[in-house]
Scaffold this motif. Sequence first.
Motif, PDB file in Angstrom:
ATOM      1  N   TYR A 127       0.835  -1.201   0.000  1.00  0.00           N
ATOM      2  CA  TYR A 127       0.000   0.000   0.000  1.00  0.00           C
ATOM      3  C   TYR A 127       0.873   1.256   0.000  1.00  0.00           C
ATOM      4  O   TYR A 127       0.598   2.215  -0.730  1.00  0.00           O
ATOM      5  CB  TYR A 127      -0.932   0.011   1.211  1.00  0.00           C
ATOM      6  CG  TYR A 127      -1.912   1.173   1.169  1.00  0.00           C
ATOM      7  CD1 TYR A 127      -3.137   1.039   0.529  1.00  0.00           C
ATOM      8  CD2 TYR A 127      -1.584   2.409   1.725  1.00  0.00           C
ATOM      9  CE1 TYR A 127      -4.024   2.104   0.449  1.00  0.00           C
ATOM     10  CE2 TYR A 127      -2.472   3.473   1.648  1.00  0.00           C
ATOM     11  CZ  TYR A 127      -3.686   3.322   1.014  1.00  0.00           C
ATOM     12  OH  TYR A 127      -4.550   4.389   0.933  1.00  0.00           O
ATOM     13  N   GLY A 164      -6.345   3.143   3.468  1.00  0.00           N
ATOM     14  CA  GLY A 164      -5.052   3.268   4.129  1.00  0.00           C
ATOM     15  C   GLY A 164      -5.063   2.964   5.608  1.00  0.00           C
ATOM     16  O   GLY A 164      -4.088   3.238   6.309  1.00  0.00           O
ATOM     17  N   LEU A 204      -4.221  -1.122  -6.682  1.00  0.00           N
ATOM     18  CA  LEU A 204      -5.024  -1.206  -5.466  1.00  0.00           C
ATOM     19  C   LEU A 204      -6.079  -2.303  -5.603  1.00  0.00           C
ATOM     20  O   LEU A 204      -6.351  -3.039  -4.647  1.00  0.00           O
ATOM     21  CB  LEU A 204      -5.687   0.131  -5.174  1.00  0.00           C
ATOM     22  CG  LEU A 204      -6.542   0.200  -3.900  1.00  0.00           C
ATOM     23  CD1 LEU A 204      -5.735  -0.185  -2.667  1.00  0.00           C
ATOM     24  CD2 LEU A 204      -7.138   1.602  -3.727  1.00  0.00           C
TER      25      LEU A 204
END
Length: 311
Positions: A78, A196, A92
């Motif tokens: 990430y 996140g 992603l």
Amino acid sequence: MDVRETTLQAAVGAHLAGTHIRRAHRVLQGSGTVAPGLRWPDASDGRDPRADLEAEGRASYAGHYFSPHQASVFDGLYDALPTSPNERDVLLAALLATASDCAAAPGHTAQPFQPTTTALPHIVAAWRIDPLARVRRYIEDLTAVVPRRQGCAAKTTAEEFLNDADLRGAVVFCDPPYSEVQYSRFYHVLEGMAVGGWPSVSGSGRAPELSLRFTSAFSSRRHSTAAFAALFESLRKSGATAILTFPNHLCSNGQSAATLATLAAEQFDVNIQLLDGRHSSLGANASSLGGRVAHRDVAEAVLVLRPRSKR
């Protein structure tokens, strides 16, 4: 530990101490602990490195949904996502698909499996998945396909989406909540990874704090009737034909397929079909359900709502 291992560790420690490396606090000692002499590049930075680790994905989901190794890899991937929108979207998506495969949980990731005799083999199988190899496979699959038409995704309420769209001739599928328990209490793992991470998580399901969870009126016994009435009104105005699924019994949000069919019949021609299926109680087991079984046979109703012809 021999001299070579001691020398290597000392060399790594010296390099980290003298070089600005992002996330250097993730390099742990052989015992799995943060080095007591760790210093941030900015001497005025007073953060506790252990607290930082606990705020990251590994502490949120490691040992619950993912193995510590898998969670560490997900954190690193990430952080390495590119800033270019198209590339970031593809990578992603590959990361989230991999996380879904690796999650030691039922398919809906409501809660992680507990290390019981029956669930432990599922945990072991999920945690044995190599996240890097799986991400690579998804990247190859996603980049090998070129869409003929550009699609879109919207994060909004059903009513807002319908009010902004001309859907005459289109078919809309609706799968609304049926439980008075808010779904956001459970379905948050992949969303948390997509944004996140959460500031903090808690409970067996590793849920974010209540203020960060979406609250749906469809799950409220007090407000569900008004919410469904508003949904049907928006569907009618959009001109779409709707297919809605709902259990064929009274649910904890106060609704059933019969009550919804009656409500929808005020604005649509309604056809109902029943399908046999099995219901999973959010990954729970018999003991946590007070002796009730975690799966049970149910009849699912499929409501087809067709706009009425103008007379």
